[in-house]
Design a protein around this motif. Structure first.
Motif, PDB file in Angstrom:
ATOM      1  N   PHE A 237       0.852  -1.186   0.000  1.00 30.45           N
ATOM      2  CA  PHE A 237       0.000   0.000   0.000  1.00 30.45           C
ATOM      3  C   PHE A 237       0.886   1.233   0.000  1.00 30.45           C
ATOM      4  N   LEU A 238       0.598   2.130  -0.901  1.00 31.23           N
ATOM      5  CA  LEU A 238       1.325   3.386  -0.954  1.00 31.23           C
ATOM      6  C   LEU A 238       0.529   4.432  -0.199  1.00 31.23           C
ATOM      7  N   MET A 239       1.192   5.122   0.679  1.00 29.69           N
ATOM      8  CA  MET A 239       0.530   6.176   1.443  1.00 29.69           C
ATOM      9  C   MET A 239       1.262   7.474   1.195  1.00 29.69           C
ATOM     10  N   ALA A 240       0.525   8.521   1.089  1.00 33.62           N
ATOM     11  CA  ALA A 240       1.134   9.838   0.926  1.00 33.62           C
ATOM     12  C   ALA A 240       1.695  10.284   2.270  1.00 33.62           C
ATOM     13  N   ILE A 241       2.825  10.929   2.220  1.00 34.05           N
ATOM     14  CA  ILE A 241       3.481  11.416   3.423  1.00 34.05           C
ATOM     15  C   ILE A 241       3.039  12.850   3.676  1.00 34.05           C
ATOM     16  N   GLY A 242       2.700  13.146   4.900  1.00 38.16           N
ATOM     17  CA  GLY A 242       2.359  14.512   5.294  1.00 38.16           C
ATOM     18  C   GLY A 242       3.464  15.073   6.176  1.00 38.16           C
ATOM     19  N   PHE A 243       4.068  16.173   5.758  1.00 35.36           N
ATOM     20  CA  PHE A 243       5.175  16.782   6.489  1.00 35.36           C
ATOM     21  C   PHE A 243       4.690  17.922   7.373  1.00 35.36           C
TER      22      PHE A 243
ATOM     23  N   ILE B 176       6.503  28.659  -4.965  1.00 38.80           N
ATOM     24  CA  ILE B 176       6.692  27.218  -4.822  1.00 38.80           C
ATOM     25  C   ILE B 176       5.986  26.798  -3.541  1.00 38.80           C
ATOM     26  N   THR B 177       5.079  25.842  -3.664  1.00 38.12           N
ATOM     27  CA  THR B 177       4.355  25.356  -2.485  1.00 38.12           C
ATOM     28  C   THR B 177       4.750  23.913  -2.223  1.00 38.12           C
ATOM     29  N   ASP B 178       5.294  23.674  -1.049  1.00 33.84           N
ATOM     30  CA  ASP B 178       5.622  22.322  -0.600  1.00 33.84           C
ATOM     31  C   ASP B 178       4.416  21.865   0.192  1.00 33.84           C
ATOM     32  N   GLY B 179       3.488  21.229  -0.492  1.00 35.98           N
ATOM     33  CA  GLY B 179       2.207  20.909   0.115  1.00 35.98           C
ATOM     34  C   GLY B 179       2.114  19.492   0.638  1.00 35.98           C
ATOM     35  N   ASN B 180       1.061  19.240   1.322  1.00 41.99           N
ATOM     36  CA  ASN B 180       0.724  17.924   1.834  1.00 41.99           C
ATOM     37  C   ASN B 180      -0.508  17.413   1.122  1.00 41.99           C
ATOM     38  N   PRO B 181      -0.649  16.101   1.047  1.00 46.06           N
ATOM     39  CA  PRO B 181      -1.848  15.534   0.399  1.00 46.06           C
ATOM     40  C   PRO B 181      -3.105  15.835   1.206  1.00 46.06           C
TER      41      PRO B 181
END
Length: 142
Positions: free
Chosen positions: A6-12, A137-142
């Motif tokens: 399972f691939l999960m998006a990482i939230g920073f 530039i936006t370093d966003g989270n899913p």
């Protein structure tokens, strides 16, 4: 038996996102002077690949960006190119430091396009002044 992956998006955290953006700022400001943002026409190559037709080149302020806030890095004033190199449609761009070392590639568009770098028009005419409306530039989270 089959294994499932399972691939999960990482939230920073915001602090980490700001640190990542500030690394971009530091790299852009590296070298002997101000970095540059270049606009190209045609199909964007693989990251750092051979560039297509150079339409124009602008120069960042030094420092190039304000400190990242909320995961968003906003460019300080960017000096316009007084005379575009070629005629074409700006589709992508490349940031380099003042010594022309590759930093990153980005999308170019007009207001409302969602691109990183915004121009009044992407229709570039050789010999005309070209200015950047905004570069964010936006370093966003899913």
């Amino acid at each position: 038996t089959k294994k499932r992956c399972f691939l999960m998006a990482i939230g920073f955290s915001t602090g980490l996102r700001n640190s990542r953006n500030d690394a971009i700022r530091t790299a852009t400001d590296a070298g002997t002077g101000a970095g540059k943002a270049r606009a190209y026409g045609g199909t964007r190559p693989a990251t750092g690949g051979t560039a297509t037709t150079l339409l124009f080149e602008t120069t960042y302020s030094d420092p190039s960006y304000a400190a990242s806030s909320g995961g968003v890095l906003t460019a300080n004033a960017i000096t316009a190119d007084a005379s575009a190199n070629a005629t074409g449609t700006a589709t992508w761009g490349r940031a380099v430091d003042s010594d022309d070392n590759f930093l990153f590639d980005f999308d170019i568009g007009e207001s409302g396009s969602g691109a990183d770098l915004i121009l009044v028009t992407t229709a570039i005419v050789a010999g005309t002044e070209q200015a950047i409306t905004s570069f964010v530039i936006t370093d966003g989270n899913p």
